[in-house]
Design a protein around this motif. Structure first.
Motif, PDB file in Angstrom:
ATOM      1  N   ALA A 189     -21.450 -28.211   3.017  1.00  0.00           N
ATOM      2  CA  ALA A 189     -20.479 -28.054   1.923  1.00  0.00           C
ATOM      3  C   ALA A 189     -21.172 -27.750   0.596  1.00  0.00           C
ATOM      4  N   TYR A 190     -22.476 -28.018   0.517  1.00  0.00           N
ATOM      5  CA  TYR A 190     -23.211 -27.765  -0.725  1.00  0.00           C
ATOM      6  C   TYR A 190     -23.262 -26.285  -1.084  1.00  0.00           C
ATOM      7  N   ILE A 191     -22.996 -25.401  -0.117  1.00  0.00           N
ATOM      8  CA  ILE A 191     -23.041 -23.961  -0.406  1.00  0.00           C
ATOM      9  C   ILE A 191     -21.737 -23.453  -1.017  1.00  0.00           C
ATOM     10  N   VAL A 192     -20.689 -24.289  -1.032  1.00  0.00           N
ATOM     11  CA  VAL A 192     -19.365 -23.837  -1.485  1.00  0.00           C
ATOM     12  C   VAL A 192     -19.373 -23.239  -2.901  1.00  0.00           C
ATOM     13  N   PRO A 193     -20.093 -23.832  -3.889  1.00  0.00           N
ATOM     14  CA  PRO A 193     -20.047 -23.250  -5.244  1.00  0.00           C
ATOM     15  C   PRO A 193     -20.493 -21.796  -5.327  1.00  0.00           C
ATOM     16  N   ILE A 194     -21.315 -21.356  -4.381  1.00  0.00           N
ATOM     17  CA  ILE A 194     -21.839 -19.997  -4.459  1.00  0.00           C
ATOM     18  C   ILE A 194     -20.964 -18.983  -3.709  1.00  0.00           C
ATOM     19  N   ILE A 195     -19.989 -19.459  -2.945  1.00  0.00           N
ATOM     20  CA  ILE A 195     -19.182 -18.559  -2.102  1.00  0.00           C
ATOM     21  C   ILE A 195     -18.458 -17.461  -2.896  1.00  0.00           C
ATOM     22  N   PRO A 196     -17.783 -17.774  -4.030  1.00  0.00           N
ATOM     23  CA  PRO A 196     -17.038 -16.703  -4.729  1.00  0.00           C
ATOM     24  C   PRO A 196     -17.911 -15.529  -5.160  1.00  0.00           C
ATOM     25  N   VAL A 197     -19.092 -15.830  -5.720  1.00  0.00           N
ATOM     26  CA  VAL A 197     -19.987 -14.751  -6.151  1.00  0.00           C
ATOM     27  C   VAL A 197     -20.553 -14.015  -4.943  1.00  0.00           C
ATOM     28  N   ILE A 224      -4.599 -15.389 -14.724  1.00  0.00           N
ATOM     29  CA  ILE A 224      -4.585 -15.795 -13.309  1.00  0.00           C
ATOM     30  C   ILE A 224      -6.007 -16.124 -12.848  1.00  0.00           C
ATOM     31  N   TYR A 225      -6.981 -15.304 -13.263  1.00  0.00           N
ATOM     32  CA  TYR A 225      -8.375 -15.592 -12.919  1.00  0.00           C
ATOM     33  C   TYR A 225      -8.792 -16.958 -13.464  1.00  0.00           C
ATOM     34  N   ILE A 226      -8.398 -17.233 -14.707  1.00  0.00           N
ATOM     35  CA  ILE A 226      -8.767 -18.501 -15.343  1.00  0.00           C
ATOM     36  C   ILE A 226      -8.141 -19.677 -14.598  1.00  0.00           C
ATOM     37  N   VAL A 227      -6.875 -19.527 -14.204  1.00  0.00           N
ATOM     38  CA  VAL A 227      -6.178 -20.589 -13.468  1.00  0.00           C
ATOM     39  C   VAL A 227      -6.894 -20.894 -12.155  1.00  0.00           C
ATOM     40  N   PHE A 228      -7.201 -19.836 -11.395  1.00  0.00           N
ATOM     41  CA  PHE A 228      -7.852 -20.046 -10.100  1.00  0.00           C
ATOM     42  C   PHE A 228      -9.269 -20.598 -10.269  1.00  0.00           C
ATOM     43  N   GLY A 229      -9.982 -20.150 -11.315  1.00  0.00           N
ATOM     44  CA  GLY A 229     -11.322 -20.663 -11.568  1.00  0.00           C
ATOM     45  C   GLY A 229     -11.305 -22.133 -11.933  1.00  0.00           C
ATOM     46  N   SER A 230     -10.342 -22.514 -12.771  1.00  0.00           N
ATOM     47  CA  SER A 230     -10.206 -23.909 -13.157  1.00  0.00           C
ATOM     48  C   SER A 230      -9.829 -24.762 -11.945  1.00  0.00           C
ATOM     49  N   TRP A 231      -8.952 -24.228 -11.084  1.00  0.00           N
ATOM     50  CA  TRP A 231      -8.542 -24.948  -9.870  1.00  0.00           C
ATOM     51  C   TRP A 231      -9.750 -25.175  -8.964  1.00  0.00           C
ATOM     52  N   PHE A 232     -10.566 -24.139  -8.789  1.00  0.00           N
ATOM     53  CA  PHE A 232     -11.740 -24.265  -7.937  1.00  0.00           C
ATOM     54  C   PHE A 232     -12.690 -25.333  -8.488  1.00  0.00           C
ATOM     55  N   GLY A 233     -12.840 -25.378  -9.807  1.00  0.00           N
ATOM     56  CA  GLY A 233     -13.684 -26.402 -10.420  1.00  0.00           C
ATOM     57  C   GLY A 233     -13.178 -27.800 -10.114  1.00  0.00           C
ATOM     58  N   ARG A 234     -11.860 -27.978 -10.180  1.00  0.00           N
ATOM     59  CA  ARG A 234     -11.256 -29.276  -9.864  1.00  0.00           C
ATOM     60  C   ARG A 234     -11.444 -29.638  -8.393  1.00  0.00           C
ATOM     61  N   VAL A 235     -11.314 -28.641  -7.522  1.00  0.00           N
ATOM     62  CA  VAL A 235     -11.481 -28.873  -6.079  1.00  0.00           C
ATOM     63  C   VAL A 235     -12.912 -29.333  -5.784  1.00  0.00           C
ATOM     64  N   LEU A 236     -13.897 -28.710  -6.446  1.00  0.00           N
ATOM     65  CA  LEU A 236     -15.300 -29.112  -6.253  1.00  0.00           C
ATOM     66  C   LEU A 236     -15.502 -30.588  -6.594  1.00  0.00           C
ATOM     67  N   VAL A 237     -14.824 -31.048  -7.642  1.00  0.00           N
ATOM     68  CA  VAL A 237     -14.971 -32.447  -8.072  1.00  0.00           C
ATOM     69  C   VAL A 237     -14.197 -33.384  -7.155  1.00  0.00           C
ATOM     70  N   GLU A 238     -12.903 -33.092  -6.949  1.00  0.00           N
ATOM     71  CA  GLU A 238     -12.031 -34.010  -6.217  1.00  0.00           C
ATOM     72  C   GLU A 238     -12.328 -34.063  -4.721  1.00  0.00           C
TER      73      GLU A 238
END
Length: 431
Positions: free
Chosen positions: A235-243, A66-80
């Motif tokens: 929006a540039y700060i979004v990648p750091i939000i999860p950590v 589940i962690y992997i799925v959500f992490g992969s989804w977040f990566g796609r969201v950052l791109v799209e």
């Protein structure tokens, strides 16, 4: 059958398995066959093997998937959503007149994005944006690829998705507190050495070769008529939000990633209407799951082998007691020196033959999980960064038209130095 004979047979099968991997054998089949073999050789009762090797490990691994799925989804969201391309474009504009500064900025941006993003799909999506930027300022293809791959590997020390994969071997380890202090320090060490590598190699930068290199990979950066989506700078700060949510409020990865996805969608205008919201979610989720489908099957086979290795740990305990240094410092330095054994899915790569090493070390009870996880994470991340069997490195070699020997020639010495330094840090933080 005595424990000595069993341990010898297990080691022989292990050696054959490593040879099979080095010859390019299929890892899913290899791990599944090894799970069966180690159950038979270790005289594991049939019903125990069914339950403890093939059922429980896979079922217990569910949360990690589940962690992997959500992490992969977040990566796609950052791109799209346009966030990752916008950060990349800003980087290109800032460093356009200074090749070395531009290259360093690209590396920092890559590491920043992969603090939370994860998966081969995300790497490809980011790579086709950032790698042409490196080539456009004159960085040779092999140096650009190595720097990019090592910059992805650096933040994996704190990437919650990858951490939860290795945590399957060390269930008592905790993501937070002292581990995050170590993780950020180790990530910065790797990133700093990659930057030093670029500085040393800057004499090889040749802007006059940029157009030729771009043609080799079939790219024409800045000349394809497509404009990067405009996104607000916040929006540039979004990648750091999860950590950040974990560090500040001790949030689990799932709510942290979900919040990050929602913030990304709001800031980039992907939630203007119900229909647009649904379409964006559906498309990014479908892509994200497609990106990791092969990885999930691989991890299922791996965790079954880990289950068999755990049941056989008792056979190795006398051997490990005899040969393993009981000093945390000596063991840490030894693994730093031996870190290249993680390459080609070797005995120090936990998502390779090192699955047995991890399971057996845990089973002996000689060291705590808090110490063992970073101890084996360091050589594993050497492989993630520079191994030619790593999925996104395979893609990178093909995309950048770089020879494997050139990739290893530059990558292995750099990551070997990183590994030795970071293993010393493991001792400093956990010894």
């Amino acid at each position: 059958m005595s424990s000595t004979i069993i341990s010898i047979l297990l080691l022989i099968s292990f050696a054959i398995f490593i040879f099979y991997i080095l010859k390019g054998g299929n890892l899913v089949i290899g791990f599944f066959v090894m799970a069966i073999l180690w159950s038979i050789i270790g005289l594991v009762p049939f019903n125990t093997a069914i339950q403890k090797v093939f059922a429980e490990p896979a079922l217990n691994y569910g949360p990690t998937i589940i962690y992997i799925v959500f992490g992969s989804w977040f990566g796609r969201v950052l791109v799209e959503s346009g966030i990752a391309p916008a950060i990349s474009e800003a980087t290109n504009k800032v460093g356009k007149k200074r090749p070395l500064i531009a290259a360093i900025l690209v590396i920092i941006v890559t590491a920043f994005i992969f603090v939370s993003a994860y998966g081969v799909g995300s790497v490809i999506a980011i790579g086709v944006i950032l790698l042409p930027i490196l080539l456009s300022v004159g960085v040779p293809r092999e140096i650009a690829l190595i720097a990019f791959s090592l910059a992805i590997g650096a933040p994996m020390y704190v990437n919650v998705v990858l951490y939860n994969q290795i945590k399957a071997f060390f269930p008592d380890a905790v993501y937070g507190g002292k581990y995050l202090q170590f993780g950020w320090t180790a990530a910065l060490v790797q990133l700093a050495i990659v930057i030093i590598f670029l500085i040393v190699m800057s004499k090889k930068f040749k802007p006059q070769n940029a157009e030729e290199n771009l043609k080799v990979i079939g790219a024409s950066f800045g000349d394809d008529g497509q404009e990067t989506k405009k996104v607000p700078y916040i929006a540039y700060i979004v990648p750091i939000i999860p950590v950040a949510m974990n560090m500040l409020f001790k949030w689990d990865a799932i709510p942290s990633l979900v919040l990050s996805v929602i913030v990304a969608m709001i800031l980039t205008g992907k939630m203007k209407s119900y229909k647009e919201t649904v379409n964006f979610i559906n498309s990014t989720v479908a892509q994200a799951i497609s990106d990791i489908s092969g990885l999930i099957i691989f991890l299922m086979a791996l965790i079954m082998f880990s289950g068999a290795a755990t049941l056989n740990a008792q056979h190795f305990e006398p051997l490990f007691n005899a040969i393993l240094p009981h000093s945390h410092l000596i063991l840490a330095i030894a693994l730093g020196v031996l870190a290249p054994l993680a390459l080609f899915r070797g005995p120090l790569h936990v998502w390779g033959a090192g699955a047995a090493t991890a399971a057996v070390l845990t089973g002996t009870g000689l060291f705590s999980d808090a110490f063992l996880l970073p101890l084996l994470y360091v050589p594993t991340l050497m492989a993630v960064s520079t191994d030619i069997t790593q999925s996104w490195n395979v893609w990178g070699l093909d995309y950048m038209k770089v020879k494997s020997k050139d990739f290893l020639k530059y990558g292995v010495p750099v990551m070997w130095l990183v590994s030795i330094i970071n293993e010393v840090l493991v001792y400093v933080f956990f010894g």
